[in-house]
Design an enzyme around this catalytic site. Structure first.
Site, PDB file in Angstrom:
ATOM      1  N   CYS A 230       4.920   3.476  -5.790  1.00 52.96           N
ATOM      2  CA  CYS A 230       6.362   3.408  -5.483  1.00 52.96           C
ATOM      3  C   CYS A 230       6.755   1.964  -5.747  1.00 52.96           C
ATOM      4  CB  CYS A 230       6.600   3.779  -4.027  1.00 52.96           C
ATOM      5  SG  CYS A 230       6.085   5.449  -3.639  1.00 52.96           S
ATOM      6  N   ALA A 231       7.045   1.648  -6.979  1.00 54.14           N
ATOM      7  CA  ALA A 231       6.921   0.256  -7.417  1.00 54.14           C
ATOM      8  C   ALA A 231       8.220  -0.538  -7.507  1.00 54.14           C
ATOM      9  CB  ALA A 231       6.223   0.230  -8.772  1.00 54.14           C
ATOM     10  N   ALA A 232       9.364   0.145  -7.656  1.00 54.78           N
ATOM     11  CA  ALA A 232      10.611  -0.603  -7.913  1.00 54.78           C
ATOM     12  C   ALA A 232      11.104  -1.345  -6.673  1.00 54.78           C
ATOM     13  CB  ALA A 232      11.698   0.373  -8.379  1.00 54.78           C
ATOM     14  N   GLY A 234       9.752  -3.936  -8.093  1.00 59.80           N
ATOM     15  CA  GLY A 234       8.571  -4.437  -8.805  1.00 59.80           C
ATOM     16  C   GLY A 234       8.032  -5.772  -8.310  1.00 59.80           C
ATOM     17  N   LYS A 236       5.905  -6.422  -5.909  1.00 54.24           N
ATOM     18  CA  LYS A 236       4.439  -6.354  -5.737  1.00 54.24           C
ATOM     19  C   LYS A 236       3.759  -6.044  -7.065  1.00 54.24           C
ATOM     20  CE  LYS A 236       5.289  -5.047  -1.018  1.00 54.24           C
ATOM     21  NZ  LYS A 236       6.725  -4.668  -1.167  1.00 54.24           N
ATOM     22  N   ASP A 254       7.991   5.014 -10.360  1.00 54.49           N
ATOM     23  CA  ASP A 254       9.080   5.170  -9.399  1.00 54.49           C
ATOM     24  C   ASP A 254       9.888   6.376  -9.838  1.00 54.49           C
ATOM     25  OD1 ASP A 254      10.104   2.905  -7.074  1.00 54.49           O
ATOM     26  OD2 ASP A 254      11.377   4.635  -7.473  1.00 54.49           O
ATOM     27  N   ASP A 281       7.758  11.093 -10.023  1.00 56.13           N
ATOM     28  CA  ASP A 281       7.696  11.336  -8.583  1.00 56.13           C
ATOM     29  C   ASP A 281       6.227  11.202  -8.180  1.00 56.13           C
ATOM     30  OD1 ASP A 281       7.457  12.520  -6.053  1.00 56.13           O
ATOM     31  OD2 ASP A 281       9.159  13.853  -6.424  1.00 56.13           O
ATOM     32  N   CYS A 366       7.954  -1.614   5.194  1.00 54.32           N
ATOM     33  CA  CYS A 366       8.721  -2.729   5.764  1.00 54.32           C
ATOM     34  C   CYS A 366       9.478  -2.240   6.990  1.00 54.32           C
ATOM     35  CB  CYS A 366       9.651  -3.364   4.728  1.00 54.32           C
ATOM     36  SG  CYS A 366      10.852  -2.237   4.024  1.00 54.32           S
TER      37      CYS A 366
HETATM   38  N1  SAM Z   1       6.928  -1.886  -4.001  1.00 55.19           N
HETATM   39  C1  SAM Z   1       8.312  -2.234  -4.232  1.00 55.19           C
HETATM   40  C2  SAM Z   1       8.399  -3.755  -4.415  1.00 55.19           C
HETATM   41  O1  SAM Z   1       7.579  -4.478  -3.912  1.00 55.19           O
HETATM   42  O2  SAM Z   1       9.328  -4.195  -5.104  1.00 55.19           O
HETATM   43  C3  SAM Z   1       9.221  -1.723  -3.143  1.00 55.19           C
HETATM   44  C4  SAM Z   1       9.104  -0.231  -2.963  1.00 55.19           C
HETATM   45  S1  SAM Z   1      10.278   0.465  -1.866  1.00 55.19           S
HETATM   46  C5  SAM Z   1       9.587   0.103  -0.336  1.00 55.19           C
HETATM   47  C6  SAM Z   1       9.938   2.163  -2.024  1.00 55.19           C
HETATM   48  C7  SAM Z   1      10.208   2.722  -3.393  1.00 55.19           C
HETATM   49  O3  SAM Z   1       9.754   4.080  -3.368  1.00 55.19           O
HETATM   50  C8  SAM Z   1      11.657   2.775  -3.844  1.00 55.19           C
HETATM   51  O4  SAM Z   1      11.817   2.056  -5.032  1.00 55.19           O
HETATM   52  C9  SAM Z   1      11.912   4.255  -4.087  1.00 55.19           C
HETATM   53  O5  SAM Z   1      12.697   4.504  -5.217  1.00 55.19           O
HETATM   54  C10 SAM Z   1      10.520   4.773  -4.313  1.00 55.19           C
HETATM   55  N2  SAM Z   1      10.330   6.211  -4.086  1.00 55.19           N
HETATM   56  C11 SAM Z   1      10.901   7.008  -3.155  1.00 55.19           C
HETATM   57  N3  SAM Z   1      10.441   8.266  -3.286  1.00 55.19           N
HETATM   58  C12 SAM Z   1       9.561   8.261  -4.304  1.00 55.19           C
HETATM   59  C13 SAM Z   1       8.760   9.259  -4.915  1.00 55.19           C
HETATM   60  N4  SAM Z   1       8.785  10.514  -4.492  1.00 55.19           N
HETATM   61  N5  SAM Z   1       7.961   8.898  -5.948  1.00 55.19           N
HETATM   62  C14 SAM Z   1       7.928   7.606  -6.399  1.00 55.19           C
HETATM   63  N6  SAM Z   1       8.681   6.634  -5.846  1.00 55.19           N
HETATM   64  C15 SAM Z   1       9.481   6.959  -4.824  1.00 55.19           C
END
Ligand code: SAM
Length: 443
Positions: A230-232, A234, A236, A254, A281, A366
């Site tokens: 779940c990278a966006a 980005g 991390k 993401d 997903d 978080c």
């Molecule tokens: N790791 C990111 C960073 O350090 O910039 C922050 C991640 S944020 C806590 C959680 C992310 O999970 C969001 O970008 C969201 O779009 C994504 N997300 C939510 N449901 C998801 C899914 N089913 N599959 C993949 N990503 C998902």
């Protein structure tokens, strides 16, 4: 600030029972204040920490009074530069000839952490606002200001700093989704200087310390292939790309194209050529019909992946984000708050399946909500008998909380950050949780 952060009475009752701080008022006080420490992660793909320190000192001389800050390198994380604000009460004056600009709560929080104001965050500005005007920036505390308003805003608002307009009112509001910086901040009520210019060089990334700690807990080696589920946007991912470079790769997933575009944009800015980003997903990231020993993973692989493909997996899960600081108002209801554990467990199932024997999986959020943290850990240990907790190579946080299904000795394997506003840089930070699991070897 007199207003409550949480407006929903049921959420208030629930949070009161979590005992994160001595009282709910104390918790809200911590949330409303920005951390005293600003952390910049050095992008070691491009620059050494030593050179980065020099660039940072030059920027402070240009944009702020260097005597107001102490700059140091974190004693345990050499890529983290700490900027400690020495001015505890930054009592700044509002010039009498400045014009009032109203911004939304996210923009206001970012300003207090060293950001300039992007046009998209501006809600109200007077008709006569031109380029190069002096502006006083206020946050609309109750989301009452209409977009494009020209009136003096009478609702609850908080002064966050002074700046100079880079765009006129017409330029800010001429399209629905304006792009670019509208106001350059010159001083903020938190004392944090603007860091955007430093970030634009690609040498630095503004990151909270626990977010940097996540990469250190996963601790990939150069050459590793890592999955960031779940990278966006980005943050991390970029750190992991730095840690595994030059020959390792980060596969970043993401759920939507705009989210992937953020990751791609960050990779370009930071010169991270070893990131592969995919709209996917996370719950569907496991190849269903694969026999699964993950041995077919290579640099051209695309998701879904075979089970057991990765030795290092990060699940930085979508969560209630209750730990964000500063936050002024949070309208979240109990139903939304309680919706996250289900999604976190579904994503965890995939993360577990994609992990190879002896591999490491880091789960982080978080939020300070035990239901999304320690209770997920207890559930995971019970659901996946070949997972166990694994000690972190670096400890910065406090131990986890005891909940049903955990043993007292488990708690030291978790790291909790509870926003202690009088603490050092490890604790005066956002609310966060990190735990590392390892999968037992095959029998
Ligand atoms: N790791 C990111 C960073 O350090 O910039 C922050 C991640 S944020 C806590 C959680 C992310 O999970 C969001 O970008 C969201 O779009 C994504 N997300 C939510 N449901 C998801 C899914 N089913 N599959 C993949 N990503 C998902």
């Amino acid at each position: 600030m007199a207003l409550n952060v949480f407006s929903d009475p049921e959420v208030r009752k629930f949070l009161n029972q979590q005992h994160v701080a001595s009282t709910l008022n104390e918790l809200e006080r911590r949330l409303q204040s920005p951390p005293r420490y600003t952390i910049l992660r050095v992008n070691q793909i491009q620059i050494s920490t030593e050179d980065a320190l020099e660039k940072m000192s030059e920027a402070l001389i240009k944009n702020a009074n260097p005597n107001d800050f102490k700059v140091s390198v974190h004693p345990k994380i050499s890529e983290a530069i700490i900027l400690e604000s020495l001015k505890l009460d930054n009592d700044i004056q509002i010039p009498s000839d400045s014009k009032e600009v109203i911004v939304d709560k996210f923009c206001g929080a970012a300003v207090l952490r060293g950001a300039n104001i992007f046009a998209v965050g501006v809600l109200g500005a007077p008709n006569h606002l031109s380029r190069n005007d002096k502006v006083a920036v206020y946050v609309d505390l109750q989301c009452k200001c209409l977009k494009g308003s020209t009136q003096d805003f009478k609702g609850p608002k908080l002064f966050v700093g002074n700046g100079t307009s880079v765009m006129s009112r017409h330029e800010i509001f001429k399209t629905e989704k304006p792009v670019g910086v509208a106001i350059k901040m010159t001083e903020t009520s938190s004392g944090c200087p603007s860091m955007n210019e430093l970030e634009l060089t690609g040498n630095f990334m503004l990151q909270n310390l626990p977010s940097i700690q996540v990469g250190r807990v996963l601790a990939p080696d150069p050459g590793d292939f890592v999955l960031d589920m779940c990278a966006a946007p980005g943050g991390k991912t970029m750190h992991l790309a730095d840690l595994v470079s030059p020959s390792g790769l980060v596969f970043a997933l993401d759920k939507s194209q705009p989210k992937i575009d953020q990751i791609v944009g960050n990779s370009l800015r930071m010169g991270a050529k070893n990131v592969r980003a995919f709209v996917m997903d996370g719950r569907k990231a496991v190849e269903p019909a694969s026999p699964g020993n993950g041995s077919d993973l290579n640099s051209n692989s695309t998701p879904p992946f075979s089970p057991g493909s990765f030795h290092k997996v990060l699940l930085d899960a979508p969560c209630s984000a209750l730990g964000q600081r500063p936050q002024f108002v949070n309208p979240m209801g109990l139903q939304e708050l309680h919706s996250y554990p289900k999604l976190q467990k579904q994503l965890f199932h995939s993360a577990y399946q994609l992990l190879s024997p002896k591999g490491h999986l880091v789960y982080s959020t978080c939020t300070f909500n035990v239901k999304e943290n320690e209770e997920i850990v207890a559930w995971a240990l019970q659901t996946f008998p070949d997972l166990r907790l694994s000690p972190s190579p670096v400890i910065l946080g406090r131990p986890g909380r005891l909940v049903s299904g955990l043993k007292p000795q488990d708690l030291a394997q978790m790291q909790r950050f509870d926003m202690e506003s009088s603490g050092d840089c490890n604790q005066d930070t956002i609310g966060f949780f990190i735990v590392r699991f390892t999968r037992k070897p095959m029998p």
